[in-house]
Design a protein around this motif. Structure first.
Motif, PDB file in Angstrom:
ATOM      1  N   THR A 195      10.574  10.578   8.858  1.00  0.00           N
ATOM      2  CA  THR A 195      10.818  11.990   9.132  1.00  0.00           C
ATOM      3  C   THR A 195      12.239  12.353   8.708  1.00  0.00           C
ATOM      4  OG1 THR A 195      11.663  11.714  11.399  1.00  0.00           O
ATOM      5  CG2 THR A 195       9.273  11.880  11.123  1.00  0.00           C
ATOM      6  N   VAL A 241       1.936   8.618  10.270  1.00  0.00           N
ATOM      7  CA  VAL A 241       2.924   9.338   9.477  1.00  0.00           C
ATOM      8  C   VAL A 241       3.128   8.596   8.158  1.00  0.00           C
ATOM      9  CG1 VAL A 241       5.375   9.981   9.346  1.00  0.00           C
ATOM     10  CG2 VAL A 241       4.068  10.388  11.440  1.00  0.00           C
ATOM     11  N   ASP A 283       7.676  15.458   8.516  1.00  0.00           N
ATOM     12  CA  ASP A 283       7.366  14.106   8.042  1.00  0.00           C
ATOM     13  C   ASP A 283       6.984  14.123   6.567  1.00  0.00           C
ATOM     14  OD1 ASP A 283       4.606  14.771   7.874  1.00  0.00           O
ATOM     15  OD2 ASP A 283       4.234  14.098   9.930  1.00  0.00           O
ATOM     16  N   HIS A 323       6.948  14.058  16.790  1.00  0.00           N
ATOM     17  CA  HIS A 323       7.103  12.766  16.140  1.00  0.00           C
ATOM     18  C   HIS A 323       7.772  11.801  17.119  1.00  0.00           C
ATOM     19  CE1 HIS A 323       7.008  15.404  12.438  1.00  0.00           C
ATOM     20  NE2 HIS A 323       6.139  14.474  12.112  1.00  0.00           N
TER      21      HIS A 323
END
Length: 253
Positions: A59, A253, A105, A190
């Protein structure tokens, strides 16, 4: 004639998804249900490079006009439930205050990253730390309302960081602007889940937002999270009576 947008270069991450007042995607299934009530959003601008090292792998800071933000958000969690089941008796309602950053992300999904979530219930703190690897801390909190004002006071159990935030609630915002939407319309979080970054999506109705005037803000939670201490007045102060929320299972992710 407007030229079509250029596709990303080979190997480059996709651009962030649009900022939308309603969820851009559905949930595969419901993992958690809850209500968020009496939320106060206080935000300060911060340089992206100052917060980038604090975000999970995969991220990066999400920015608006080249700036990202740190938020201090107290609220009341109500009717916490699992799946489609009923709310958890007694333990499903509690106060919480979080310090959060804004992330995107490598799939382009926008979210938040919590640096701390101070909470009044010890059992939810322990479960959230173990299952979701979220940085919950046990704290005492008090909500005061009346006379058009909302005040939240929080102090960690055993001493340490604390916060007091008091606002005067103003008029309802008919059409939130780009900054209000950027800071509140967040459709996931996240988190670093046992060494792997995961995205926990959520859905809720469009925020009912009110302008708010900051009357008092005495806090050291932000600095305790390893972030720069806010310098100057906040860029945005908002209030919302709340929304019902559903969370889906974590995504890669």
């Amino acid at each position: 004639m407007t030229a079509p947008p250029r596709p990303p270069a080979p190997g480059a991450p996709p651009p962030p998804e649009p900022v939308t007042a309603l969820p851009p995607r559905g949930l595969r299934r419901t993992l958690l249900t809850q209500w968020w009530r009496h939320l106060v959003f206080v935000h300060w601008p911060v340089e992206p490079q100052a917060v980038a090292p604090l975000l999970p792998p995969g991220t990066r800071p999400d920015v608006l006009d080249g700036v990202t933000y740190v938020g201090l958000v107290p609220f009341r969690m109500e009717r916490l439930g699992f799946g489609g089941g009923p709310p958890v008796p007694l333990l499903g309602t509690f106060g919480e205050i979080n310090v959060r950053l804004y992330s995107v992300d490598r799939r382009g999904r926008r979210g938040v990253v919590f640096r701390t979530l101070d909470c009044t219930r010890l059992l939810p703190v322990a479960v959230a730390q173990l299952v979701f690897r979220l940085p919950y801390r046990w704290a005492s909190m008090r909500l005061e309302t009346g006379g058009g004002e909302v005040a939240w006071t929080s102090r960690r159990i055993g001493g340490g960081a604390s916060a007091r935030v008091r606002v005067a609630v103003g008029e309802r915002i008919g059409r939130p602007g780009p900054l209000e939407t950027f800071l509140t319309a967040r459709w996931g979080l996240h988190t670093d889940w046992y060494g792997r970054t995961r995205y926990l999506p959520n859905r809720h109705p469009e925020w009912p937002l009110h302008r708010a005037r900051l009357l008092e803000c005495d806090e050291d939670l932000i600095a305790a999270c390893g972030l720069p201490r806010p310098d100057g007045p906040p860029a945005s102060v908002l209030y919302s009576p709340g929304v019902p929320v559903r969370f889906g299972p974590p995504l890669e992710v």
